[in-house]
Design a protein around this motif. Structure first.
Motif, short mmCIF file in Angstrom:
data_model
loop_
_atom_site.label_atom_id
_atom_site.label_comp_id
_atom_site.label_asym_id
_atom_site.label_seq_id
_atom_site.Cartn_x
_atom_site.Cartn_y
_atom_site.Cartn_z
N VAL A 118 0.84 -1.20 0.00
CA VAL A 118 0.00 0.00 0.00
C VAL A 118 0.87 1.26 0.00
O VAL A 118 0.68 2.17 -0.81
CB VAL A 118 -0.96 0.00 1.22
N ALA A 119 1.87 1.29 0.88
CA ALA A 119 2.74 2.47 0.97
C ALA A 119 3.51 2.67 -0.33
O ALA A 119 3.64 3.79 -0.83
CB ALA A 119 3.70 2.33 2.14
N LEU A 120 4.02 1.59 -0.89
CA LEU A 120 4.83 1.71 -2.11
C LEU A 120 3.97 2.10 -3.32
O LEU A 120 4.45 2.75 -4.24
CB LEU A 120 5.59 0.41 -2.37
N THR A 121 2.70 1.69 -3.30
CA THR A 121 1.80 2.09 -4.37
C THR A 121 1.51 3.59 -4.27
O THR A 121 1.51 4.32 -5.25
CB THR A 121 0.48 1.31 -4.27
N PHE A 122 1.30 4.03 -3.05
CA PHE A 122 1.01 5.44 -2.79
C PHE A 122 2.10 6.35 -3.34
O PHE A 122 1.83 7.30 -4.07
CB PHE A 122 0.84 5.65 -1.28
N ILE A 123 3.36 6.04 -3.00
CA ILE A 123 4.44 6.96 -3.40
C ILE A 123 4.77 6.87 -4.88
O ILE A 123 5.37 7.76 -5.44
CB ILE A 123 5.72 6.73 -2.58
N GLY A 124 4.36 5.76 -5.56
CA GLY A 124 4.75 5.58 -6.95
C GLY A 124 3.76 6.14 -7.96
O GLY A 124 4.10 6.31 -9.14
N LEU A 125 2.54 6.44 -7.51
CA LEU A 125 1.48 6.84 -8.44
C LEU A 125 1.85 7.98 -9.40
O LEU A 125 1.66 7.87 -10.61
CB LEU A 125 0.20 7.17 -7.67
N PRO A 126 2.40 9.10 -8.88
CA PRO A 126 2.63 10.24 -9.78
C PRO A 126 3.56 9.90 -10.95
O PRO A 126 3.42 10.47 -12.02
CB PRO A 126 3.28 11.29 -8.88
N PHE A 127 4.50 8.97 -10.73
CA PHE A 127 5.47 8.68 -11.78
C PHE A 127 4.78 8.17 -13.04
O PHE A 127 5.11 8.59 -14.15
CB PHE A 127 6.49 7.65 -11.30
N VAL A 128 3.82 7.26 -12.88
CA VAL A 128 3.15 6.70 -14.05
C VAL A 128 2.25 7.75 -14.68
O VAL A 128 2.30 7.99 -15.89
CB VAL A 128 2.33 5.45 -13.65
N VAL A 129 1.45 8.43 -13.87
CA VAL A 129 0.52 9.42 -14.42
C VAL A 129 1.27 10.50 -15.18
O VAL A 129 0.93 10.84 -16.31
CB VAL A 129 -0.32 10.05 -13.28
N ARG A 130 2.33 11.02 -14.58
CA ARG A 130 3.03 12.16 -15.19
C ARG A 130 3.87 11.78 -16.40
O ARG A 130 4.22 12.65 -17.19
CB ARG A 130 3.92 12.85 -14.14
N THR A 131 4.23 10.52 -16.56
CA THR A 131 4.96 10.17 -17.78
C THR A 131 3.99 9.81 -18.91
O THR A 131 4.28 10.06 -20.07
CB THR A 131 5.93 8.99 -17.56
N VAL A 132 2.85 9.24 -18.57
CA VAL A 132 1.90 8.82 -19.61
C VAL A 132 1.07 10.00 -20.11
O VAL A 132 0.78 10.11 -21.30
CB VAL A 132 0.99 7.70 -19.07
N GLN A 133 0.74 10.90 -19.21
CA GLN A 133 -0.15 12.03 -19.53
C GLN A 133 0.25 12.83 -20.76
O GLN A 133 -0.56 13.00 -21.68
CB GLN A 133 -0.24 12.93 -18.30
N PRO A 134 1.50 13.32 -20.85
CA PRO A 134 1.85 14.13 -22.03
C PRO A 134 1.76 13.35 -23.34
O PRO A 134 1.38 13.91 -24.37
CB PRO A 134 3.29 14.57 -21.77
N VAL A 135 2.08 12.05 -23.29
CA VAL A 135 2.02 11.24 -24.51
C VAL A 135 0.57 11.10 -24.95
O VAL A 135 0.25 11.20 -26.14
CB VAL A 135 2.66 9.87 -24.27
N LEU A 136 -0.31 10.88 -23.99
CA LEU A 136 -1.73 10.77 -24.32
C LEU A 136 -2.25 12.08 -24.90
O LEU A 136 -3.07 12.10 -25.80
CB LEU A 136 -2.53 10.44 -23.06
N GLU A 137 -1.75 13.19 -24.35
CA GLU A 137 -2.20 14.50 -24.85
C GLU A 137 -1.79 14.72 -26.30
O GLU A 137 -2.51 15.33 -27.08
CB GLU A 137 -1.61 15.61 -23.96
N ASP A 138 -0.60 14.19 -26.65
CA ASP A 138 -0.11 14.35 -28.02
C ASP A 138 -0.84 13.45 -29.01
O ASP A 138 -0.79 13.70 -30.21
CB ASP A 138 1.40 14.03 -28.07
N LEU A 139 -1.44 12.41 -28.48
CA LEU A 139 -2.10 11.45 -29.35
C LEU A 139 -3.38 12.09 -29.90
O LEU A 139 -4.28 12.43 -29.15
CB LEU A 139 -2.45 10.21 -28.51
N GLU A 140 -3.44 12.24 -31.21
CA GLU A 140 -4.59 12.95 -31.76
C GLU A 140 -5.81 12.04 -31.83
O GLU A 140 -5.72 10.88 -32.21
CB GLU A 140 -4.25 13.47 -33.16
N ALA A 141 -6.93 12.63 -31.46
CA ALA A 141 -8.18 11.88 -31.49
C ALA A 141 -8.51 11.43 -32.90
O ALA A 141 -9.22 10.45 -33.11
CB ALA A 141 -9.31 12.73 -30.91
#
Lengths: 338, 282
Positions: free
Chosen positions: B149-172
């Motif tokens: 639980v603790a390790l999941t908590f601290i790791g969350l932002p890493f995945v969101v913040r690396t995937v987010q910009p790529v998803l934004e660039d992906l054109e609908a």
């Protein structure tokens, strides 16, 4: 933590330095006392009393800063260069390291002040929940199945080492020095421990705030404080038939005091712990005073308990540390045989 | 002369390559290499058999299993739910989106000890969540589950913040094109979206994993710290330091360092391979 204490210490030392040019006649002295976890309340009171005493006696203003943390961690901070003027730690073994690892104090430091350099003593008691639902009377009851015991990890906590040795001393006496049976007893006790916090305050929190465990092995002063601060009636102190005399030692850290030119006031600070005033403050904070007159005055506060010393039961700290807590010692083996 | 000049110009379009490379190496040495090599040097105080005895002690091995296992599970959970979170934040608009977006970064900023204490208070037997789980026989605080639980908590932002910009660039439009060519939703996701975000997801996973391996502050409060059960490797290192065994503490640290480096190196290699395949396909 290490860095934080260093920064705090640096600030503590830097602040009065910047203020120095403003003072004219009387000297403005700062002492840094590096202490262990549960002495916060004690030194808060004592530092104020000493400052007042020193001002009256010499006209110099002295400010004492105290830093708290696990005893081993604090000793390591001093070894690594945290320049403490005095060290007031949980056990002699940690102070020994100041002499051994960093040559900050002479090897015979413990002979410099009375009572093995321990101005106050304490012991280990059992703190149970209101009404003592599991009917815990003595160490024997802690190995019963279904009893959950809270103690910190002896590898990281000075207090926990006293806990472990107190249990060991009890078993040793009960089984007439039969080592195998003593080991088995302590092993059963540790099997009832669901959480090993890294420090004494952490264990108190687990027991009091998280509601885990039926009994907390604690410093007597910590147990009294938990009772007082957290509401009388929620917990009861159970005094075991035998416990250990815990002697938390104090010393001037010669090398750093010399560097700061604070040798005299640092020595006076520790001496003041042994005076009637100092002993009164210790007793009020639930440490057992060593001065006879104060000890008799507070006699009713401290339950009578048969105490063994580390020297008579374990042949001194260096040996106890090696046999029980170093890698491959009895504590490690209890877990490996599981 | 003319030829040589043009060749140089082609190699480095921007001037100052030597200077900036020199600075990079100096900077990396100062911040990363020198402190880490100090750990290796300290270890040489031990002979090889001593070193091996320390790092292969059963209790230490049990702690590697917990640390790497819990970190892996935590990072996998984050890969799934971090992707979902990033998807929601990029593709939908809803009231309070900015607030949720900011919440994602909180585990970055919060002192880890605060996170640990808060998680413990919530998941302990008398906590808000723990009191409902305990009757079901699920204990979270002071067990290996608490570590996850603790390790999941601290790791969350890493995945969101690396995937987010790529998803934004992906054109609908690419999804619309896929749909108009007859792809169903599952095909659009697996053939169009996933290949594009896969490298970023791997990076996020690797970062979350690496962060979890080294985590101490938040875990220490929620793990029971019982040897062989819930004792993490960073605690073993701290324990050895508390006993003034500097050399054996660094020995364990070196083992962690080497395993982490190999794992990250492998993940980077995988990512490079995926990237190359992705460019080869287009």
């Amino acid at each position: 933590m290490n860095n934080i204490t260093k920064i705090i210490a640096a600030l503590a030392l830097a602040l009065p330095l910047t203020a120095l040019p403003l003072t004219v006649s009387a000297a403005d002295i700062t002492l840094l006392n590096v202490s262990y976890d549960p002495t916060r309340e004690l030194y808060q009171d004592f530092n104020a009393a000493f400052s007042k005493h020193w001002l009256e006696k010499t006209g110099d203003k002295v400010t004492v800063k105290t830093s708290h943390g696990g005893s081993g961690k604090q000793a390591r901070a001093i070894i690594d260069g945290l320049d403490a003027d005095v060290a007031t730690l949980a056990l002699a073994y940690d102070v020994d390291q100041l002499a051994e690892k960093a040559k900050l104090i002479p090897k015979d430091w413990q002979k410099r002040l009375p009572h093995n350099s321990s101005p106050y003593t304490s012991t280990i008691v059992l703190l149970v929940r209101k009404g003592n639902p599991k009917n815990i009377k003595d160490w024997d009851d802690l190995i019963k199945p279904g009893v959950s015991v809270i103690t910190p990890n002896p590898k990281t906590s000075g207090g926990a080492r006293w806990n472990y040795l107190a249990a060991w001393a009890f078993a040793q006496k009960k089984y007439g020095n039969d080592e195998a049976k003593t080991k088995e007893f302590v092993g059963k006790l540790l099997k009832n421990v669901p959480v090993l916090d890294t420090g004494a305050r952490g264990s108190t929190t687990t027991f009091v705030e998280r509601g885990i465990g039926d009994v907390l092995l604690a410093w007597e002063n910590e147990a009294f404080l938990a009772q007082k601060e957290l509401g009388v009636g929620r917990f009861e102190i159970v005094v075991p038939s035998l416990s250990i005399l815990a002697e938390p030692p104090v010393t001037v850290v010669d090398k750093f005091a010399k560097k700061h030119g604070t040798e005299k006031v640092a020595k006076a600070y520790l001496d003041y712990l042994y005076t009637e005033e100092g002993q009164e403050i210790a007793a009020k904070n639930y440490y057992r005073p060593t001065l006879q007159s104060v000890a008799s005055k507070y006699e009713s506060q401290f339950p009578k308990v048969k105490l063994v010393t580390i020297d008579e039961a374990f042949g001194g700290w260096a040996k106890a540390q090696k046999v029980h807590f170093s890698d491959g010692g009895t504590f490690d083996r209890v877990y490996q045989n599981k | 002369m003319h030829k040589k000049y043009s060749k140089n110009a082609k190699q480095n379009i921007l001037p100052g390559f030597n200077l900036s490379l020199g600075f990079t190496i100096f900077y990396l040495s100062l911040i990363v290499l020198i402190p880490l090599s100090a750990a290796f040097i300290k270890t040489t105080e031990l002979s090889f058999s001593e070193f091996w005895a320390v790092v292969s002690a059963p209790r230490v091995v049990a702690s590697y299993q917990l640390t790497f296992g819990a970190s892996l599970i935590g990072a996998l959970i984050n890969a799934v739910f971090g992707l979902l979170t990033a998807w929601v934040l990029v593709r939908y608009t809803f009231p309070g989106k900015k607030i949720i977006d900011a919440l994602v970064d909180l585990p970055f900023a919060l002192p880890t000890a605060v996170a640990g204490i808060a998680l413990t208070a919530v998941y302990a037997g008398n906590g808000w969540i723990g009191q409902w789980l305990e009757p079901l026989g699920i204990k979270v605080a002071f067990t290996p589950i608490g570590v996850i639980v603790a390790l999941t908590f601290i790791g969350l932002p890493f995945v969101v913040r690396t995937v987010q910009p790529v998803l934004e660039d992906l054109e609908a439009e690419t999804e619309e094109a896929a749909a108009s060519l007859g792809a169903n939703r599952w095909q659009t996701f697996t053939k169009i979206i996933f290949p594009a975000i896969w490298p970023a997801l791997l990076t996020g996973f690797a970062l979350a994993f690496a962060r979890a391996i080294g985590e101490y502050g938040s875990v220490i409060f929620i793990a029971g710290n019982v040897p062989f059960v819930s004792e993490i490797t960073p605690l073993i290192i701290i324990t050895k330091l508390e006993q003034y065994e500097y050399a054996s503490a660094t020995a364990v640290a070196v083992v962690m360092l080497v395993i982490s480096f190999l794992l990250l190196f492998a993940i980077n290699g995988l990512q490079w391979w995926v990237n190359r395949r992705a460019t080869a396909l287009t």
